[in-house]
Design an enzyme around this catalytic site. Structure first.
Site, PDB file in Angstrom:
ATOM      1  N   LYS B 157      20.849  44.130 -28.168  1.00  0.00           N
ATOM      2  CA  LYS B 157      20.321  44.883 -29.304  1.00  0.00           C
ATOM      3  C   LYS B 157      20.360  43.940 -30.500  1.00  0.00           C
ATOM      4  O   LYS B 157      21.407  43.381 -30.824  1.00  0.00           O
ATOM      5  CB  LYS B 157      21.224  46.087 -29.559  1.00  0.00           C
ATOM      6  CG  LYS B 157      20.633  47.146 -30.441  1.00  0.00           C
ATOM      7  CD  LYS B 157      21.485  48.409 -30.318  1.00  0.00           C
ATOM      8  CE  LYS B 157      21.425  49.323 -31.496  1.00  0.00           C
ATOM      9  NZ  LYS B 157      22.500  50.342 -31.375  1.00  0.00           N
ATOM     10  N   SER B 222      16.194  44.845 -27.213  1.00  0.00           N
ATOM     11  CA  SER B 222      15.544  45.829 -28.073  1.00  0.00           C
ATOM     12  C   SER B 222      16.046  45.610 -29.491  1.00  0.00           C
ATOM     13  O   SER B 222      17.191  45.237 -29.711  1.00  0.00           O
ATOM     14  CB  SER B 222      15.842  47.246 -27.591  1.00  0.00           C
ATOM     15  OG  SER B 222      17.190  47.546 -27.775  1.00  0.00           O
ATOM     16  N   GLU B 289       5.705  45.951 -19.756  1.00  0.00           N
ATOM     17  CA  GLU B 289       4.796  45.755 -20.888  1.00  0.00           C
ATOM     18  C   GLU B 289       3.378  45.561 -20.392  1.00  0.00           C
ATOM     19  O   GLU B 289       3.143  45.208 -19.240  1.00  0.00           O
ATOM     20  CB  GLU B 289       5.228  44.557 -21.742  1.00  0.00           C
ATOM     21  CG  GLU B 289       5.026  43.238 -21.075  1.00  0.00           C
ATOM     22  CD  GLU B 289       5.228  42.048 -22.029  1.00  0.00           C
ATOM     23  OE1 GLU B 289       5.519  42.263 -23.217  1.00  0.00           O
ATOM     24  OE2 GLU B 289       5.083  40.909 -21.561  1.00  0.00           O
ATOM     25  N   GLY B 342      10.798  37.984 -18.755  1.00  0.00           N
ATOM     26  CA  GLY B 342       9.889  37.972 -17.624  1.00  0.00           C
ATOM     27  C   GLY B 342       8.529  37.456 -18.061  1.00  0.00           C
ATOM     28  O   GLY B 342       8.275  37.285 -19.246  1.00  0.00           O
TER      29      GLY B 342
END
Lengths: 356, 356, 356, 356
Positions: B157, B222, B289, B342
């Site tokens: 985070k 995130s 995504e 990724g």
């Protein structure tokens, strides 16, 4: 002599992009007169204000008018389904019947039929189901499919109620809500298919829209404002048809039933059920919907409470992801609104594939 | 003596529903002091105005305040990720470290670390990546994980830029757009992970946010407005830990890469890769995504052009459907925004599973 | 001899409903050859995937093809603007030039012009502004409007950048983002109008898209993928035109500037500024946008943080409500995306009204 | 001795931002014990999955717990309304009763009351209306308002039906749809207000949710899952209260009825009805909704057919724009879902203003 089917799946860059079909015709690969039905998966929201369906149809008709008469175009089933959520890809599927051959069958077979115009009072009711049942049987005959078990998918476009139509019926209607009439019409059509295919014996009073236990494993219905009849395309297999194409179907019992999908795909590529032959999977036709009880295998889903995003959009994206992962490409005809089309929260899946 | 991990995955009926965690504590099954990190998958839109993350965190803190001191709560990583699109199900994941045992390892291991507060000028830049790298190495040490290949997921985070913070830095910032800073911060963190795990040697000038070929196979980042440091949870395996739990990971090369998922699941249930043991899959952690080139295996997707629905929502639903179909349940921690996590359009997937 | 203008505002029941225009032509009230420009306010989202604009244009062209040649249709400006949020109502506005009369002016006057095709490298840059400036001056000449202060609205349709066009320019472009190019193109066009009307003397380096203090009080620009030139419709008053129609304009300084609207309406009905004569307000043309600083008169708005709903949709609904309340009907051409078109957060408003 | 009211309208930077209220208390400007009711306009979607209401309430309660007992907090009406579409601005409105004075009235007066818990079978039915009627009369008494015409707004929070509650009632319920029960509950409450204020004589059989001609000009109702009683805040004027504050109300007959708003504002600033005194308009409370017949003054609106955006969001933005333009600021409490609250498509508007 046997009949022969060809399936063309064609990408579209937008709802008005009919260039791929035009090229096929221009190149002589298909003749416009051989097209028996056109399905289109367009990129709108798939809900009430989805104008991509009408736009695609208008574009198709304008293009075809150079090749076919107005009457021929009017008789050609064109079923546009909005919604390519997630990674799904907009595309056309052309069902063509080419010159007959001398090979023997069985192989992919299809034909279409149309009911008479419904009265507004018949929409979403027993009468619609019965008319649909008759038309399915008629289309089976046209396609030379005699046994119900040889039918693998029945795509239907059926009417809905508008306030004008409700008024015309003096209020003797299944519902006065336009949105609700879409579901009841889909449901009535689906039960008509179930009746035709012997999946149910009769349609009990008040079952349309209510009794989730009654469903067809092969019906896929969408309702549209532009017609008052039910247009039916029956897809299956018949010994009267030959060639390398085949059809098969399964039923997802819920939105994550990858096992049923795997079993279906195993018919094509037994040695590799995940992405065993994407190029052979010419068309994948499926229904998806959010379960009405708000959960999937006892875990809560949030599709029915999302006021920003219709449950049908959620469902198409989610089931589309599963199917695309299993099949290996994203040009899948996943459609929402599955009343009486498969069990609650699940839905029918059909594939048209090539054996070569 | 070896350390022991417990994972509890708990359904939530809404962002404020901490009752499941409370019950676990009340029943004595876990002690609040054993909780090392809490992940939450909440049902908001996962985008800028998603208040379910803050609401869930506030609810967690209020509940925990009966059991832990303010300082203890402040040091406990709580990572809320919004978005349960499709059939995904809101849930908490508790990472607990229980009494140590005498069994031998290796087994699931984890620990957390936190960087110092970043200056606004460092967010989304090399400095953030380097601080993250150091913290990952620190957390690995805390978890007794010595080899990079034993790290299977790194949940981070990290902060973002607001107009106040941009002003504070006199404009010396990676971007003045709040939305864009979220992506750059996630990307910088991910490259920090890649550096720590030896996936890359260095972070070339201008690569953050630009060079899609640089990525970590295990980073999941995130960004949130509520912190200025980077909070890191490293998850892996270590011989210093024992018990029946294990971790593993794979990488989806694109949004429909079910083959990689199958290979990962085969480590748990080799004889049945589809839904081989849903109850053993304690946690599934994945990034999803939309590919930036607008297509999946050469078929166009519409996620990036949908002005009604964020691409991240599409992607979570779609990849969530694939994963749920493979795993057999819907309580999956699928998160969006996968810059340098990724390959472009794909993302890391990790599982925490039980061998019994 | 003076020229005469007619304005027809026609409701539409959907993007393909051109029946109202067809009826006008069929009844002989207008001749297709008299139409000089068509504006359409359609019910899509007004953003990237709004297909109602293309659908409406396709429908218009098909209908007009019965009355005009392909070349005539190509030269007819058709500007579709998506978005009828709130209570706004979808409609067409026809600008017709009828037989000339012997009355004296001044009265409503208009004409159109078109630039040459832009190179991709010119879009959103100085070159576009200069070409637009020249075309505005040309259209003023066509409309017999000599003084800049007699121009009350300039509606422009301008191109945008796609990835193909960026590639064609070898990357020498104002931006490689399609969405951002739409704003830069609108902004460059608007500054071209400002230049033509003497609102600014020059366009400083780097001002396009950056310097919010430079704006035109009469520009209204929308960008579309379907053209590479800028199509310009100038609306004003001229002594060479006669008849009962007039034009006037004002500028809203922010999204709640009802005072400026009242001052504008007072030119038509001084005794009753609120809904003084809805039937006389033939066309209301306005730009709306969310202020970039996130507030309106120091109160925070949430338009820029709403990930479920584009800021342009919020802005059209909000400003549309204000204008509809003041004017007294809802067929208003309120359009979003107001870069350099009025001050930040505000926008130009023009009315075309009848003195009888 | 007369009672005295104070109104504080306080901006919020997010659903958890109670800092403005805290500052007021900390500074001694108000005492927590003087607060009689809190209204909050939060920035969620205002629909089913709007968590900003619960988040704001949780934040309020936590803050107040430092100043009030649990019982006192439980008895304090807190009505959160989601939705600040368009340029509306999130804010709190505090209704405080301060030390009594010796001035003479009349002035702003208010009080709250609460019904007993409803049985599920009573929700959305006659029984709810009657209980609400009694509670309104009770609150009027508490507020020393004797005449119905001195009541200017009645804010109500009422329960809804969930599947558990439907089951509890053995299906003897007004509807089994949660969404529909929200509307029926609001409608039943509104008719209870109408009855209490003498706007109707009785509630005919089957009129709740059906007879659009029955409505209250002062009811504003919202339904929430968190309570089973109806919480009522009556706002009006009374000779027993003194001070500079006043209340007044009007009714918008449709969504663009700026004339009625102007007439209302003219009571405060007769010489300047548009933005005559924004700083004196302490609170503006209004209801907005899309007309069910799909049009506004015979022009079609698209609110009811927009599957991407709830009609209530459209309506709040649109009516909010009109009101903000007339009033001159954007901190307006515009709420959706106006069944029996004003005429179909219109709604009540109340203002609380200062005479100084």
């Amino acid at each position: 002599m046997t009949r022969r089917a060809e399936i063309h799946r064609i990408s579209m860059s937008g709802p008005s992009d009919v260039s791929g079909i035009e090229s096929l015709i221009a190149s002589g690969l298909i003749k416009a007169g051989q097209i028996r039905a056109i399905l289109g998966k367009t990129e709108g929201n798939g809900c009430v204000n989805d104008f991509t369906r009408g736009y695609a149809t208008q574009s198709l008709r304008a293009m075809l008018s150079c090749h076919l008469s107005g009457g021929e175009i009017d008789r050609l089933p064109m079923v546009m389904s909005g919604g390519t959520e997630g990674g799904l890809s907009p595309h056309w599927i052309l069902f063509c019947e080419t010159e007959s051959g001398t090979d023997s069958g069985p192989a992919l077979a299809f034909a279409s039929a149309i009911t008479r115009d419904l009265k507004p009072s018949e929409i979403g009711r027993q009468a619609q189901a019965e008319l649909t049942c008759d038309a399915v049987l008629d289309a089976m005959k046209q396609a030379d499919i005699s046994r119900p078990e040889d039918v693998h998918f029945v795509q239907i476009k059926c009417p809905l109620l508008t306030s004008e139509r409700v008024a015309e019926a003096d209020g003797d209607v299944s519902t006065s809500s336009m949105l609700r009439s879409m579901g009841l019409s889909r449901g009535a059509s689906a039960l008509g298919v179930a009746l035709a295919l012997g999946e149910i014996d009769q349609i009990p009073q008040n079952s349309i829209g209510n009794d989730h236990d009654l469903w067809s494993s092969r019906a896929s219905c969408s309702s549209g404002i532009e017609l008052m009849a039910c247009e039916i395309v029956v897809i299956g297999q018949s010994a009267s048809w030959s060639g390398p194409l085949r059809a098969a179907h399964g039923v997802m019992t819920d939105a994550i039933d990858a096992t049923s999908v795997a079993n279906l795909l195993a018919q094509v590529t037994p040695s590799r059920i995940i992405q065993g032959g994407p190029e052979r999977m010419l068309a994948v036709l499926a229904k998806a919907e959010a379960s009405s009880n708000g959960s999937i295998r006892n875990s809560r889903h949030t599709m029915n409470e999302d006021s920003d995003l219709s449950a049908t959009r959620h469902a198409r994206a989610f089931v589309g992801g599963l199917l695309a992962g299993m099949v290996g490409h994203t040009e899948l005809f996943v459609s929402g609104g599955a009343e009486h089309q498969g069990p609650d929260g699940g839905g029918p899946v059909a594939i048209i594939y090539s054996t070569t």
